[in-house]
Design a protein around this motif. Structure first.
Motif, PDB file in Angstrom:
ATOM      1  N   VAL A  92      -1.323   1.555   3.973  1.00 40.69           N
ATOM      2  CA  VAL A  92      -2.402   2.542   4.138  1.00 40.69           C
ATOM      3  C   VAL A  92      -3.741   2.036   3.586  1.00 40.69           C
ATOM      4  O   VAL A  92      -4.783   2.186   4.229  1.00 40.69           O
ATOM      5  CB  VAL A  92      -2.000   3.884   3.478  1.00 40.69           C
ATOM      6  N   HIS A  93      -3.714   1.403   2.397  1.00 41.77           N
ATOM      7  CA  HIS A  93      -5.014   0.989   1.825  1.00 41.77           C
ATOM      8  C   HIS A  93      -5.657  -0.112   2.666  1.00 41.77           C
ATOM      9  O   HIS A  93      -6.884  -0.179   2.768  1.00 41.77           O
ATOM     10  CB  HIS A  93      -4.867   0.551   0.356  1.00 41.77           C
ATOM     11  N   GLU A  94      -4.827  -0.964   3.286  1.00 43.76           N
ATOM     12  CA  GLU A  94      -5.397  -2.030   4.126  1.00 43.76           C
ATOM     13  C   GLU A  94      -6.104  -1.422   5.342  1.00 43.76           C
ATOM     14  O   GLU A  94      -7.202  -1.844   5.723  1.00 43.76           O
ATOM     15  CB  GLU A  94      -4.305  -2.997   4.565  1.00 43.76           C
ATOM     16  N   VAL A  95      -5.456  -0.429   5.936  1.00 44.95           N
ATOM     17  CA  VAL A  95      -6.028   0.216   7.126  1.00 44.95           C
ATOM     18  C   VAL A  95      -7.290   0.994   6.737  1.00 44.95           C
ATOM     19  O   VAL A  95      -8.342   0.864   7.371  1.00 44.95           O
ATOM     20  CB  VAL A  95      -4.991   1.155   7.785  1.00 44.95           C
ATOM     21  N   ALA A  96      -7.180   1.788   5.657  1.00 48.29           N
ATOM     22  CA  ALA A  96      -8.319   2.639   5.266  1.00 48.29           C
ATOM     23  C   ALA A  96      -9.490   1.791   4.777  1.00 48.29           C
ATOM     24  O   ALA A  96     -10.646   2.038   5.150  1.00 48.29           O
ATOM     25  CB  ALA A  96      -7.877   3.613   4.169  1.00 48.29           C
TER      26      ALA A  96
END
Ligand SMILES: C[S@@+](CC[C@H](N)C(=O)[O-])C[C@H]1O[C@@H](n2cnc3c(N)ncnc32)[C@H](O)[C@@H]1O
Length: 274
Positions: A92-96
């Motif tokens: 999630v943090h990579e995408v966000a």
């Protein structure tokens, strides 16, 4: 690179003798973090539901599109991802943070192996923050009270709560609707919920047999139909178009072709708290 403390508790012992859903999901996705007991049960599920890998990939892709929507169009800057799974492509943090480098993400999972791999979830962009909490969705109060959550999440600003492919592990007796309501009550107006959920609606045989296999190994839970899922997850929220649909049909990118409803057998939706 600024990382937050990995977790509040020391690493609990990892039991490799029993199958765990996080490791089975990793096996479906083609990862490397699984043991014999996980592969044995996952192979049993695949024997009756050969599309389980497709379902896992479609679910993961849905999560990515939903997070991109939230960080972009919806302007969300903080994410609470409960039922994170083992680190893999498209965390999630990579995408966000690819959209908004300053995005903050707290991950929570109850599988000790996820905790053991949590450092891979903590590779935040310098502008953002990530943290990990070992926690159980069935005790939402402890997640909300966690000092790690309190440090990273500003509860006066909109939050995206992610319950992606986890609610089907919460049986009716554990009152999944109450769990979701408790979490959402703590979030301000303008927050979002992303949720997805396995179903036997399009293929009672394959996913039904998969559910039996999970239960035979002590993995609790229940497939649910679209109406029941929508009721327990999204009551009182404003669903973002296209609403609750198969994850493959939620704002798909590219022309397709997409797998059949029976192969996907996972519903998903994104909704805003008014
Ligand atoms: C199928 S994986 C989904 C991973 C990720 N959300 C995704 O969709 O790609 C389900 C995850 O939920 C976790 N999980 C299952 N029951 C849980 C519970 N009661 N509390 C916290 N985590 C749970 C499992 O350990 C696993 O990592």
């Amino acid at each position: 690179m600024e990382d937050s403390p990995v977790a509040e508790a020391p690493t609990p012992e990892i039991d490799v003798s029993r199958p765990h859903t996080a490791r089975m999901y990793d096996y479906y996705l083609g990862g490397k973090n699984h043991f014999a007991a996980d592969r044995e049960l996952a192979d049993k599920v695949l024997a009756s539901m050969p599309s389980a890998r497709t379902a896992a990939r479609e679910n993961r892709a849905f999560m990515g599109r939903a997070v991109r929507f939230l960080a972009g169009e919806a302007g969300i800057r903080q994410f609470l991802d409960i039922g994170t799974g083992l680190p893999t492509a498209g965390n999630v943090h990579e995408v966000a943070q690819a959209v908004v480098p300053s995005a903050r993400v707290v991950y929570a999972d109850n599988d000790p192996l996820v905790l053991a791999h949590a450092r891979a979830l903590l590779t935040s962009s310098p502008e953002g923050r990530t943290a990990y909490v070992q926690a159980d969705l069935r005790d939402p109060g402890s997640i909300l009270a966690s000092p790690v959550v309190r440090e990273l999440i500003d509860f006066d600003e909109p939050v995206a709560l992610l319950l992606v492919a986890i609610l089907h592990f919460i049986p009716d007796e554990a009152r999944p609707g109450m769990i979701v309501a408790t979490l959402l009550d703590a979030l301000p107006a303008g927050s979002y919920l992303v949720a997805s959920h396995g179903t036997t609606e399009h293929d009672p045989v394959g996913p039904g047999a998969g559910q039996v296999a999970y239960r035979s190994s002590g993995v609790t839970g229940s497939a649910r139909n679209a109406d029941v899922f929508a009721g327990l997850a999204f009551s009182g929220l404003d669903l973002v178009p296209p609403g609750v649909v198969l994850v493959s049909e939620w704002r798909p990118e590219g022309p397709g072709p997409r797998p059949s409803p029976a192969e996907v057998s996972v519903y998903g939706g994104v909704a805003r708290k008014p």
